[in-house]
Scaffold this active site. Sequence first.
Site, PDB file in Angstrom:
ATOM      1  N   ASP A  49      -2.817 -71.032  18.964  1.00  0.00           N
ATOM      2  CA  ASP A  49      -3.422 -70.687  17.683  1.00  0.00           C
ATOM      3  C   ASP A  49      -4.847 -70.158  17.884  1.00  0.00           C
ATOM      4  O   ASP A  49      -5.717 -70.880  18.358  1.00  0.00           O
ATOM      5  CB  ASP A  49      -3.454 -71.949  16.797  1.00  0.00           C
ATOM      6  CG  ASP A  49      -3.667 -71.642  15.331  1.00  0.00           C
ATOM      7  OD1 ASP A  49      -4.034 -70.507  15.002  1.00  0.00           O
ATOM      8  OD2 ASP A  49      -3.462 -72.548  14.503  1.00  0.00           O
ATOM      9  N   ASP A  50      -5.068 -68.882  17.549  1.00  0.00           N
ATOM     10  CA  ASP A  50      -6.421 -68.292  17.596  1.00  0.00           C
ATOM     11  C   ASP A  50      -6.996 -68.242  19.019  1.00  0.00           C
ATOM     12  O   ASP A  50      -8.083 -68.789  19.269  1.00  0.00           O
ATOM     13  CB  ASP A  50      -7.377 -69.083  16.705  1.00  0.00           C
ATOM     14  CG  ASP A  50      -7.285 -68.702  15.232  1.00  0.00           C
ATOM     15  OD1 ASP A  50      -6.211 -68.261  14.818  1.00  0.00           O
ATOM     16  OD2 ASP A  50      -8.275 -68.855  14.510  1.00  0.00           O
ATOM     17  N   CYS A  89      -3.325 -65.899  10.504  1.00  0.00           N
ATOM     18  CA  CYS A  89      -2.275 -66.849  10.865  1.00  0.00           C
ATOM     19  C   CYS A  89      -0.922 -66.619  10.207  1.00  0.00           C
ATOM     20  O   CYS A  89       0.064 -66.314  10.871  1.00  0.00           O
ATOM     21  CB  CYS A  89      -2.770 -68.263  10.562  1.00  0.00           C
ATOM     22  SG  CYS A  89      -1.699 -69.545  11.203  1.00  0.00           S
ATOM     23  N   ASP A 260      -1.066 -66.487  18.393  1.00  0.00           N
ATOM     24  CA  ASP A 260      -0.755 -65.707  17.195  1.00  0.00           C
ATOM     25  C   ASP A 260      -1.676 -64.517  16.954  1.00  0.00           C
ATOM     26  O   ASP A 260      -1.276 -63.536  16.343  1.00  0.00           O
ATOM     27  CB  ASP A 260      -0.682 -66.610  15.960  1.00  0.00           C
ATOM     28  CG  ASP A 260      -1.972 -67.361  15.670  1.00  0.00           C
ATOM     29  OD1 ASP A 260      -2.903 -67.333  16.493  1.00  0.00           O
ATOM     30  OD2 ASP A 260      -2.045 -67.991  14.592  1.00  0.00           O
ATOM     31  N   HIS A 261      -2.920 -64.582  17.412  1.00  0.00           N
ATOM     32  CA  HIS A 261      -3.860 -63.454  17.334  1.00  0.00           C
ATOM     33  C   HIS A 261      -5.145 -63.860  18.019  1.00  0.00           C
ATOM     34  O   HIS A 261      -5.356 -65.031  18.354  1.00  0.00           O
ATOM     35  CB  HIS A 261      -4.142 -63.044  15.880  1.00  0.00           C
ATOM     36  CG  HIS A 261      -4.674 -64.167  15.037  1.00  0.00           C
ATOM     37  ND1 HIS A 261      -5.980 -64.610  15.102  1.00  0.00           N
ATOM     38  CD2 HIS A 261      -4.072 -64.967  14.130  1.00  0.00           C
ATOM     39  CE1 HIS A 261      -6.152 -65.615  14.267  1.00  0.00           C
ATOM     40  NE2 HIS A 261      -4.997 -65.860  13.662  1.00  0.00           N
TER      41      HIS A 261
END
Length: 492
Positions: A49-50, A89, A260-261
């Site tokens: 995540d992130d 997200c 995710d990014h």
Amino acid sequence: MNLILKTSLFCLILYSFSCGSNAKNMTNRLKETETSNGQAPNIIFYLADDQDVYDYGCYGNEKVHTPAVDRLAQEGLLFTNAFTGQAICAPSRSQLFTGKYPLKNGCFANHTATRPTIESVTDHMKKLGYEVVLAGKSHVKPSNVYQWGREWEPVPKENVPRDYIPLDSIENYLKNTTKPFCMFITSKYPHGKYFEVDNPKAEDIKFYPFNDDKKTNPEYLKSKAGYYRSIKEDNTQLEDVLNLVDTYLSNNTLFIYSADHGVSGKFTVKDIGLKVPFVVRWPKVIKAGSVSDQLVHYTDVLPTFLDIAGGKAMPDMDGKSFLPILQGKDVEINEYVYGVRTNQNILNSEIFPSRMIRNKKYKYIRNFNSLEVVENNLTGKTYVDYFIKRGANTFKNEPFEELYDIQNDPFEQHNLANVQELKPVKDTLSKKMFNWMDSQGDILNKIAGNMPIITPSGNKGFKLDQDTPTRQIADSLKNTLQKEDYTIIEHW
């Protein structure tokens, strides 16, 4: 069946006569695993995540601790051109689960829902005999679209900044399942809040052109050091998962790692937000230590899973299967990938939408409410125009058009949009981008003055004329936007 496996099974059968039913059950399970995996491999997708693609050892950062991801790259295939369509997200995850870009699946603003009529990975893979499992963070809705066969929430722990993946539930499942499954393990790390790190030092951080000016910024160093520490924590979780996979599952298990990014480019359409790590291990198929520079996208993930499971992608899906690449073929999957930016319905909500198109060589961005063109977007309504102008002024340094030579300028430092020799390139990319936008049912178009203010129906999102936890609105501006001023997205 090879000699070693025959011998092992024979020994287990002999052992069962002397030690009872446990060994017999284990033997039966080994047979079931061999048979089912020979036809339909298990699939595990681990999603961090992130986390920036630049913050892994296998992607060139020697100062961050990611041995588990680096191990996957050594044992499998590393993609150098993998992308999500939106650096935020919920929209990013919705693409993985639907095979459709955010605009088409409906989740193009954060904390919003996929269209309720769309079939997701839970529907498609179930039809092919798979159980679809979510272990960890969800952040997608509605429940009728995402009907997980099993779902386990993240696990709280004391004195740490984030909840952990449900490792005990994962282990129990891997130990006992006998049917093919598709499992998404979705971590809450390294997303902030980060760990506290004492006395952070600039020499312990790797800097790039987009953050090189922050080497002497104490607050940035503290945050970055905590982020690195949170990355290390997630790497430990990944190591635990890989140990379970190697203990309980056969070699015919497809394992994908991604994030995710990027956090450094969150809410943008720059590569620091949209480019993602993507590492795949599949011992019976993928050659260890492979690298691919082909363009792949999150919308390609579900079509690939369907291809592997013996099905086919639906005609309205945006993605394509990259199974041929996993099988060792260097073939083009996508000539172009696309990106979406929606600044509304986030904490610092502003009207500043952007769209992006990219191939391996060039990247084109259009910022539809840039200061250069904001006058063309005004409506004559006092309060509507105030918020349109405010959005443009918030991002006053971002031009109407951007063009980058990605091969020679990977960090997008030199805008070539006004270089006359590259006008044919810009025009071609712009045309293709608008064709894609039309196919997606985009709320934006070429028409001047089309600057929709989006909002969910009811009171479900962050509105421009209301306070948010990070932004205060003057009392004179509160409740000034009326229902007719908005483009209402009903399925939110």
